[in-house]
Design an enzyme around this catalytic site. Structure first.
Site, PDB file in Angstrom:
ATOM      1  NE  ARG A   4      24.895  54.885  43.799  1.00  0.00           N
ATOM      2  CZ  ARG A   4      24.282  53.698  43.688  1.00  0.00           C
ATOM      3  NH1 ARG A   4      23.012  53.643  43.322  1.00  0.00           N
ATOM      4  NH2 ARG A   4      24.930  52.607  43.962  1.00  0.00           N
TER       5      ARG A   4
ATOM      6  CE  LYS B 184      32.294  49.841  45.100  1.00  0.00           C
ATOM      7  NZ  LYS B 184      31.450  50.262  43.977  1.00  0.00           N
TER       8      LYS B 184
ATOM      9  NE  ARG C 127      22.672  47.285  44.478  1.00  0.00           N
ATOM     10  CZ  ARG C 127      23.812  47.952  44.635  1.00  0.00           C
ATOM     11  NH1 ARG C 127      24.914  47.315  44.977  1.00  0.00           N
ATOM     12  NH2 ARG C 127      23.852  49.248  44.419  1.00  0.00           N
TER      13      ARG C 127
ATOM     14  NE  ARG D  80      22.529  50.957  47.986  1.00  0.00           N
ATOM     15  CZ  ARG D  80      23.807  50.860  47.646  1.00  0.00           C
ATOM     16  NH1 ARG D  80      24.477  49.736  47.860  1.00  0.00           N
ATOM     17  NH2 ARG D  80      24.431  51.869  47.075  1.00  0.00           N
TER      18      ARG D  80
ATOM     19  NE  ARG E 169      32.169  55.991  46.521  1.00  0.00           N
ATOM     20  CZ  ARG E 169      31.678  54.882  47.035  1.00  0.00           C
ATOM     21  NH1 ARG E 169      32.182  54.381  48.124  1.00  0.00           N
ATOM     22  NH2 ARG E 169      30.680  54.271  46.455  1.00  0.00           N
TER      23      ARG E 169
HETATM   24  P1  AP5 Z   1      27.336  44.825  43.851  1.00  0.00           P
HETATM   25  O1  AP5 Z   1      28.333  43.766  44.111  1.00  0.00           O
HETATM   26  O2  AP5 Z   1      26.276  45.082  44.855  1.00  0.00           O
HETATM   27  O3  AP5 Z   1      28.095  46.183  43.437  1.00  0.00           O
HETATM   28  P2  AP5 Z   1      28.882  47.267  44.293  1.00  0.00           P
HETATM   29  O4  AP5 Z   1      30.030  47.708  43.460  1.00  0.00           O
HETATM   30  O5  AP5 Z   1      29.170  46.753  45.660  1.00  0.00           O
HETATM   31  O6  AP5 Z   1      27.770  48.390  44.298  1.00  0.00           O
HETATM   32  P3  AP5 Z   1      27.358  49.520  45.325  1.00  0.00           P
HETATM   33  O7  AP5 Z   1      26.120  50.135  44.755  1.00  0.00           O
HETATM   34  O8  AP5 Z   1      27.262  48.986  46.706  1.00  0.00           O
HETATM   35  O9  AP5 Z   1      28.499  50.532  45.186  1.00  0.00           O
HETATM   36  P4  AP5 Z   1      28.415  52.020  45.400  1.00  0.00           P
HETATM   37  O10 AP5 Z   1      29.837  52.377  45.286  1.00  0.00           O
HETATM   38  O11 AP5 Z   1      27.497  52.773  44.550  1.00  0.00           O
HETATM   39  O12 AP5 Z   1      27.725  52.132  46.837  1.00  0.00           O
HETATM   40  P5  AP5 Z   1      28.271  52.188  48.311  1.00  0.00           P
HETATM   41  O13 AP5 Z   1      27.406  51.303  49.109  1.00  0.00           O
HETATM   42  O14 AP5 Z   1      29.734  52.009  48.367  1.00  0.00           O
HETATM   43  O15 AP5 Z   1      26.670  44.511  42.431  1.00  0.00           O
HETATM   44  C1  AP5 Z   1      25.641  45.306  41.901  1.00  0.00           C
HETATM   45  C2  AP5 Z   1      24.568  44.420  41.245  1.00  0.00           C
HETATM   46  O16 AP5 Z   1      25.120  43.758  40.113  1.00  0.00           O
HETATM   47  C3  AP5 Z   1      24.041  43.314  42.171  1.00  0.00           C
HETATM   48  O17 AP5 Z   1      22.687  43.129  41.907  1.00  0.00           O
HETATM   49  C4  AP5 Z   1      24.858  42.075  41.767  1.00  0.00           C
HETATM   50  O18 AP5 Z   1      24.145  40.873  41.978  1.00  0.00           O
HETATM   51  C5  AP5 Z   1      25.109  42.328  40.280  1.00  0.00           C
HETATM   52  N1  AP5 Z   1      26.421  41.841  39.843  1.00  0.00           N
HETATM   53  C6  AP5 Z   1      27.592  41.860  40.536  1.00  0.00           C
HETATM   54  N2  AP5 Z   1      28.596  41.350  39.805  1.00  0.00           N
HETATM   55  C7  AP5 Z   1      28.056  41.034  38.596  1.00  0.00           C
HETATM   56  C8  AP5 Z   1      28.588  40.468  37.392  1.00  0.00           C
HETATM   57  N3  AP5 Z   1      29.896  40.143  37.285  1.00  0.00           N
HETATM   58  N4  AP5 Z   1      27.736  40.264  36.347  1.00  0.00           N
HETATM   59  C9  AP5 Z   1      26.434  40.592  36.462  1.00  0.00           C
HETATM   60  N5  AP5 Z   1      25.863  41.116  37.561  1.00  0.00           N
HETATM   61  C10 AP5 Z   1      26.671  41.343  38.630  1.00  0.00           C
HETATM   62  O19 AP5 Z   1      27.974  53.705  48.673  1.00  0.00           O
HETATM   63  C11 AP5 Z   1      26.666  54.206  48.774  1.00  0.00           C
HETATM   64  C12 AP5 Z   1      26.694  55.683  49.104  1.00  0.00           C
HETATM   65  O20 AP5 Z   1      27.365  55.889  50.368  1.00  0.00           O
HETATM   66  C13 AP5 Z   1      27.467  56.574  48.129  1.00  0.00           C
HETATM   67  O21 AP5 Z   1      26.674  56.988  47.032  1.00  0.00           O
HETATM   68  C14 AP5 Z   1      27.870  57.742  49.035  1.00  0.00           C
HETATM   69  O22 AP5 Z   1      26.781  58.601  49.241  1.00  0.00           O
HETATM   70  C15 AP5 Z   1      28.184  57.045  50.349  1.00  0.00           C
HETATM   71  N6  AP5 Z   1      29.608  56.644  50.476  1.00  0.00           N
HETATM   72  C16 AP5 Z   1      30.095  55.391  50.660  1.00  0.00           C
HETATM   73  N7  AP5 Z   1      31.429  55.392  50.736  1.00  0.00           N
HETATM   74  C17 AP5 Z   1      31.824  56.692  50.599  1.00  0.00           C
HETATM   75  C18 AP5 Z   1      33.085  57.342  50.567  1.00  0.00           C
HETATM   76  N8  AP5 Z   1      34.234  56.651  50.704  1.00  0.00           N
HETATM   77  N9  AP5 Z   1      33.087  58.691  50.389  1.00  0.00           N
HETATM   78  C19 AP5 Z   1      31.958  59.403  50.254  1.00  0.00           C
HETATM   79  N10 AP5 Z   1      30.725  58.840  50.262  1.00  0.00           N
HETATM   80  C20 AP5 Z   1      30.655  57.494  50.435  1.00  0.00           C
END
Ligand code: AP5
Length: 217
Positions: free
Chosen positions: A172, A18, A133, A161, A94
């Site tokens: 997750r 994302k 990552r 992270r 979410r």
């Molecule tokens: P990346 O682009 O970083 O992936 P992402 O989907 O953004 O991953 P996140 O880990 O940030 O998502 P998440 O939903 O777990 O965490 P969030 O921060 O929202 O890509 C990942 C890796 O793959 C990178 O190394 C990248 O280089 C590589 N990559 C990307 N595209 C690729 C491809 N096509 N091919 C190969 N490699 C690739 O949330 C964190 C925490 O916050 C949650 O666990 C929760 O506790 C809380 N939280 C956040 N939002 C909410 C909500 N709405 N409700 C409740 N809790 C929430």
């Protein structure tokens, strides 16, 4: 961008790409990028009341309670830049409750969601993406030791992270899997699936196609 301001959601499992795709979308369309994960991590770092409340959940890989997350995003959405430039929601909503709260906020401000992109990635790949990552703590940019290696001059300062472990990604993923049907049901009319298993550049093309097939139609 040539499409004018619009509102979109990008959703998908943890590490589905994302954040990586959001960089392109912002560049192409000038939307305001709102990532609840980034906002919550900043709140934790700044030790705000929301951060103090959210920290334990995030460290364990669990979803932060709906009322806390809605608190962090609610006021922001009503600000002028979001109205003028449009919004890219990343990692929010979410849960069904969050989708309903968002709907209420948007309606109150005369706005609607134009397109929802669901990034679909195999579970084995998600684990590999999480574990490899690395983040630049200054720019916030994400790299991957294998798929998107960082430039040599910044490699030393990159961090991991603390929820990016194989054990925590399982928690997750459970949180994601529990809610995915409710979210896709809520956005059936504007939602599109995109194969996120491909290379980032190929995913970018598919995301752009999805946007153009819904926005302004
Ligand atoms: P990346 O682009 O970083 O992936 P992402 O989907 O953004 O991953 P996140 O880990 O940030 O998502 P998440 O939903 O777990 O965490 P969030 O921060 O929202 O890509 C990942 C890796 O793959 C990178 O190394 C990248 O280089 C590589 N990559 C990307 N595209 C690729 C491809 N096509 N091919 C190969 N490699 C690739 O949330 C964190 C925490 O916050 C949650 O666990 C929760 O506790 C809380 N939280 C956040 N939002 C909410 C909500 N709405 N409700 C409740 N809790 C929430």
């Amino acid at each position: 961008g040539d499409l004018g301001p619009f509102r979109m959601i990008i959703t998908g499992a943890p590490a589905s790409g994302k954040g990586t795709q959001c960089v392109n979308i912002v560049k192409n369309h000038g939307l305001v990028h709102l990532s609840t994960g980034d906002m919550l991590r900043k709140a934790v770092k700044d030790k705000t009341p929301i951060g103090v409340e959210a920290e334990g959940y995030m460290t364990r890989g669990e979803l932060v309670p709906d009322e806390v997350v809605c608190g962090v995003i609610g006021d922001r959405l009503a600000e002028d830049d979001c109205k003028q430039k449009g919004v890219l929601l990343d990692g929010f909503p979410r849960t069904k409750v969050q989708a309903e709260v968002l709907d209420g906020i948007l309606k109150k401000n005369g706005m609607d969601i134009d397109v929802v992109v669901f990034l679909e990635v195999n579970e084995e790949s998600l684990v590999e993406r999480v574990c490899g990552r690395r983040i630049d703590p200054e720019s916030g940019e994400s790299y991957h030791i294998k798929f998107n290696p960082p430039p040599a001059d910044i490699a030393d300062k990159l961090i991991q992270r603390d929820d990016d472990t194989e054990e925590k990604v399982k928690v997750r993923l459970q949180g994601f899997n529990k809610n995915v049907a409710a979210i896709s049901g809520f956005y059936e009319a504007v939602g599109l699936k995109v194969d996120g298993n491909k290379k980032p550049e190929e995913v970018e093309v598919a995301v752009e196609e999805a946007i153009r097939s819904k926005v302004g139609k």
